[in-house]
Design a protein around this motif. Structure first.
Motif, PDB file in Angstrom:
ATOM      1  N   SER A 142      14.701  -6.056  27.662  1.00 23.64           N
ATOM      2  CA  SER A 142      14.006  -5.503  26.500  1.00 23.64           C
ATOM      3  C   SER A 142      13.433  -4.119  26.810  1.00 23.64           C
ATOM      4  O   SER A 142      13.497  -3.207  25.977  1.00 23.64           O
ATOM      5  CB  SER A 142      12.880  -6.443  26.057  1.00 23.64           C
ATOM      6  OG  SER A 142      13.397  -7.689  25.659  1.00 23.64           O
ATOM      7  N   ALA A 143      12.883  -3.955  28.016  1.00 21.55           N
ATOM      8  CA  ALA A 143      12.314  -2.662  28.391  1.00 21.55           C
ATOM      9  C   ALA A 143      13.400  -1.602  28.495  1.00 21.55           C
ATOM     10  O   ALA A 143      13.211  -0.449  28.052  1.00 21.55           O
ATOM     11  CB  ALA A 143      11.568  -2.798  29.723  1.00 21.55           C
ATOM     12  N   PHE A 144      14.534  -1.965  29.086  1.00 20.60           N
ATOM     13  CA  PHE A 144      15.658  -1.036  29.171  1.00 20.60           C
ATOM     14  C   PHE A 144      16.125  -0.617  27.774  1.00 20.60           C
ATOM     15  O   PHE A 144      16.339   0.569  27.495  1.00 20.60           O
ATOM     16  CB  PHE A 144      16.803  -1.692  29.955  1.00 20.60           C
ATOM     17  CG  PHE A 144      18.176  -1.342  29.474  1.00 20.60           C
ATOM     18  CD1 PHE A 144      18.669  -0.050  29.590  1.00 20.60           C
ATOM     19  CD2 PHE A 144      18.986  -2.310  28.893  1.00 20.60           C
ATOM     20  CE1 PHE A 144      19.935   0.274  29.138  1.00 20.60           C
ATOM     21  CE2 PHE A 144      20.249  -1.994  28.445  1.00 20.60           C
ATOM     22  CZ  PHE A 144      20.730  -0.693  28.563  1.00 20.60           C
ATOM     23  N   LEU A 145      16.252  -1.585  26.864  1.00 18.63           N
ATOM     24  CA  LEU A 145      16.698  -1.276  25.510  1.00 18.63           C
ATOM     25  C   LEU A 145      15.689  -0.388  24.800  1.00 18.63           C
ATOM     26  O   LEU A 145      16.065   0.529  24.059  1.00 18.63           O
ATOM     27  CB  LEU A 145      16.925  -2.570  24.731  1.00 18.63           C
ATOM     28  CG  LEU A 145      17.543  -2.437  23.338  1.00 18.63           C
ATOM     29  CD1 LEU A 145      18.895  -1.734  23.409  1.00 18.63           C
ATOM     30  CD2 LEU A 145      17.698  -3.814  22.697  1.00 18.63           C
ATOM     31  N   ALA A 146      14.397  -0.625  25.045  1.00 15.48           N
ATOM     32  CA  ALA A 146      13.361   0.188  24.402  1.00 15.48           C
ATOM     33  C   ALA A 146      13.421   1.636  24.867  1.00 15.48           C
ATOM     34  O   ALA A 146      13.291   2.567  24.056  1.00 15.48           O
ATOM     35  CB  ALA A 146      11.975  -0.405  24.691  1.00 15.48           C
ATOM     36  N   VAL A 147      13.645   1.861  26.163  1.00 14.24           N
ATOM     37  CA  VAL A 147      13.620   3.234  26.659  1.00 14.24           C
ATOM     38  C   VAL A 147      14.858   4.006  26.213  1.00 14.24           C
ATOM     39  O   VAL A 147      14.759   5.193  25.858  1.00 14.24           O
ATOM     40  CB  VAL A 147      13.445   3.270  28.194  1.00 14.24           C
ATOM     41  CG1 VAL A 147      14.736   2.912  28.927  1.00 14.24           C
ATOM     42  CG2 VAL A 147      12.970   4.643  28.640  1.00 14.24           C
ATOM     43  N   VAL A 148      16.039   3.373  26.173  1.00 13.57           N
ATOM     44  CA  VAL A 148      17.218   4.108  25.712  1.00 13.57           C
ATOM     45  C   VAL A 148      17.153   4.331  24.205  1.00 13.57           C
ATOM     46  O   VAL A 148      17.666   5.345  23.697  1.00 13.57           O
ATOM     47  CB  VAL A 148      18.531   3.402  26.120  1.00 13.57           C
ATOM     48  CG1 VAL A 148      18.667   3.355  27.636  1.00 13.57           C
ATOM     49  CG2 VAL A 148      18.648   2.015  25.515  1.00 13.57           C
ATOM     50  N   THR A 149      16.523   3.415  23.474  1.00 13.81           N
ATOM     51  CA  THR A 149      16.335   3.628  22.034  1.00 13.81           C
ATOM     52  C   THR A 149      15.411   4.814  21.795  1.00 13.81           C
ATOM     53  O   THR A 149      15.659   5.647  20.907  1.00 13.81           O
ATOM     54  CB  THR A 149      15.764   2.360  21.374  1.00 13.81           C
ATOM     55  OG1 THR A 149      16.700   1.284  21.520  1.00 13.81           O
ATOM     56  CG2 THR A 149      15.492   2.584  19.896  1.00 13.81           C
ATOM     57  N   THR A 150      14.349   4.919  22.589  1.00 11.50           N
ATOM     58  CA  THR A 150      13.434   6.053  22.478  1.00 11.50           C
ATOM     59  C   THR A 150      14.127   7.355  22.842  1.00 11.50           C
ATOM     60  O   THR A 150      13.931   8.391  22.186  1.00 11.50           O
ATOM     61  CB  THR A 150      12.210   5.847  23.378  1.00 11.50           C
ATOM     62  OG1 THR A 150      11.584   4.600  23.059  1.00 11.50           O
ATOM     63  CG2 THR A 150      11.203   6.969  23.193  1.00 11.50           C
ATOM     64  N   ALA A 151      14.945   7.316  23.885  1.00  7.06           N
ATOM     65  CA  ALA A 151      15.699   8.518  24.267  1.00  7.06           C
ATOM     66  C   ALA A 151      16.646   8.934  23.153  1.00  7.06           C
ATOM     67  O   ALA A 151      16.784  10.133  22.850  1.00  7.06           O
ATOM     68  CB  ALA A 151      16.472   8.257  25.556  1.00  7.06           C
ATOM     69  N   ALA A 152      17.319   7.966  22.525  1.00  9.78           N
ATOM     70  CA  ALA A 152      18.202   8.278  21.406  1.00  9.78           C
ATOM     71  C   ALA A 152      17.418   8.868  20.244  1.00  9.78           C
ATOM     72  O   ALA A 152      17.874   9.816  19.578  1.00  9.78           O
ATOM     73  CB  ALA A 152      18.945   7.021  20.965  1.00  9.78           C
ATOM     74  N   PHE A 153      16.233   8.308  19.992  1.00  7.56           N
ATOM     75  CA  PHE A 153      15.363   8.812  18.918  1.00  7.56           C
ATOM     76  C   PHE A 153      15.068  10.292  19.127  1.00  7.56           C
ATOM     77  O   PHE A 153      15.238  11.122  18.223  1.00  7.56           O
ATOM     78  CB  PHE A 153      14.080   7.989  18.898  1.00  7.56           C
ATOM     79  CG  PHE A 153      13.046   8.473  17.921  1.00  7.56           C
ATOM     80  CD1 PHE A 153      13.010   7.985  16.628  1.00  7.56           C
ATOM     81  CD2 PHE A 153      12.092   9.410  18.304  1.00  7.56           C
ATOM     82  CE1 PHE A 153      12.054   8.434  15.725  1.00  7.56           C
ATOM     83  CE2 PHE A 153      11.137   9.863  17.418  1.00  7.56           C
ATOM     84  CZ  PHE A 153      11.115   9.371  16.119  1.00  7.56           C
ATOM     85  N   LEU A 154      14.630  10.657  20.327  1.00  8.02           N
ATOM     86  CA  LEU A 154      14.246  12.043  20.587  1.00  8.02           C
ATOM     87  C   LEU A 154      15.460  12.965  20.619  1.00  8.02           C
ATOM     88  O   LEU A 154      15.380  14.120  20.181  1.00  8.02           O
ATOM     89  CB  LEU A 154      13.486  12.130  21.909  1.00  8.02           C
ATOM     90  CG  LEU A 154      12.074  11.521  21.906  1.00  8.02           C
ATOM     91  CD1 LEU A 154      11.474  11.575  23.296  1.00  8.02           C
ATOM     92  CD2 LEU A 154      11.179  12.255  20.912  1.00  8.02           C
TER      93      LEU A 154
END
Length: 404
Positions: free
Chosen positions: A23-35
């Motif tokens: 879940s943490a890995f998915l959250a950080v790559v989602t945030t990176a995609a967002f930015l």
């Protein structure tokens, strides 16, 4: 089944990460995609302001959009095989750091040529973030669960589009275009720090294929019917959506006389449907397959373009812009799921998809600009008609994309 013309890949039943780590890995790559997408899409709505600040016209500074997107696509052909050799983590982290530095440095551009050159360099650096994150999701999540995970990733992209286009237009009067790029660079650098702590280590053994073999692998992906039709639709979809979106800020200024704040508010809904419903659409794809959702997404996009072609009042145009983004959310993430199921190197399959996608993004803005000589209504009508034709053809072409 996924189609008798393609042998499904033998992916593992599950990834090595479980529970909070995944879940943490998915959250950080989602945030990176967002930015990544926020800074990419904050440029189009402020093209008129950039033209004034840089002492040029909108047509010239508008070249910054394909200058960013086309090199981005070209470099993804390189990052995928490199991540097979070195691992996904070093490529994502390196891209994030260089991407952050170049985004902030863009604030120092003194004229249109320097600005366009910096956007080109930034596109090259950013191109290792989202595509390799998608590959890493393919490593970690089994195909039966991949739609939901990709829904989060693409939802982050959609949210970045919504926030980037809106905040860019709203904040530019206060921060200036220079301040927007400085703030974006700092935000990306912060996410790079989080990624260093949360990204998983290598999930696959290294694959040191000769580059000639890599080139043959790209050719094989296009030589099969499933690969050819999927990549063709990735290109068409990108052409349609990028062509329309890039010029929406100029359209809103010319058609309704909106200022920067008005443009930001009018674009507020673009990307919101994907941010809210991306995981749900992905879950539906896992459950129902992609055969019906993809044509429906093309139909939604084409219908919205035709609404804009009818020269509607502002509330109707704003609604059509928001729903237009839903058409993208019902297509591109689903193409991403199909691509990660191809046999061979997932990194190559995703790299080729990203190349085709961003090639379409870059040329789409140029194609719409070429048709724009006849005015916005005819340009919207042409793009809308093409989307409807693509929707009709997608029904038989993707009929076998059903749950395995």
């Amino acid at each position: 089944m996924t189609g008798s013309d393609w042998i499904p890949a033998a992916h593992p039943a599950g990834g090595p990460l479980d529970g909070p780590a995944r879940s943490a890995f998915l959250a950080v790559v989602t945030t990176a995609a967002f930015l990544t997408f926020a800074q990419a899409f904050m440029v189009a709505p402020i093209l008129p302001q950039l033209a004034t600040a840089l002492g040029t016209d909108v047509g010239i500074v508008g070249l910054a959009v394909p200058a960013y997107l086309i090199p981005y696509g070209l470099m993804t052909l390189f990052w995928g095989p490199l991540s097979d050799r070195t691992g996904r983590r070093p490529v994502i982290l390196g891209s994030l750091v260089v991407f952050a530095i170049l985004t902030a440095a863009t604030a120092l551009a003194a004229g249109a040529p320097a600005f366009i050159l910096m956007r080109m360099a930034t596109g090259i650096a950013a191109s290792g973030v989202v595509p390799i994150s998608l590959v890493l999701i393919g490593d970690v999540f089994p195909f039966a669960e991949r739609g939901r995970a990709l829904g989060w990733l693409f939802g982050g992209m959609a949210g970045g589009i919504a926030v980037g286009s809106t905040v860019g237009a709203l904040a530019e009067p206060a921060l200036g275009w220079n301040g927007l790029f400085l703030a974006s660079g700092l935000a990306v650098l912060l996410v790079a720090g989080l990624a260093a702590a949360l990204l998983p280590r290598r999930q696959q053994p290294p694959i040191g294929l000769p580059w000639r073999t890599v080139a043959d692998g790209y050719w094989r992906l296009l030589a099969h019917a499933r690969g050819l039709r999927t990549y063709s639709y990735v290109l068409v979809n990108a052409l349609l959506h990028s062509g329309i979106y890039t010029w929406l800020g100029v359209y809103l200024v010319q058609r309704f006389g909106l200022g920067p704040v008005g443009v930001g508010l009018a674009l507020l809904g673009y990307g919101v449907p994907g941010f809210l419903f991306g995981p749900l659409i992905g879950r539906l794809a896992d459950t129902l397959g992609r055969a019906r959702i993809i044509p429906t997404g093309m139909l939604v996009a084409g219908s919205c373009a035709l609404v804009l072609a009818a020269d509607p009042p502002l509330p109707v145009a704003v609604t059509a812009i928001a729903v237009l983004s839903l058409g993208y959310d019902m297509t591109q993430p689903l193409f991403g799921g199909i691509v990660t199921d191809f046999p061979g190197s997932t990194a190559q399959a995703v790299g080729l998809m990203a190349f085709v996608l961003f090639l379409g993004f870059g040329t789409g803005s140029l194609a719409f600009q070429a048709v724009l000589g006849a005015g916005f209504p005819p340009a919207f009508a042409v793009f809308g008609a093409c989307a409807l034709l693509a929707a009709a053809l997608a029904v038989p072409l993707f009929r076998l994309e059903r749950p395995q």
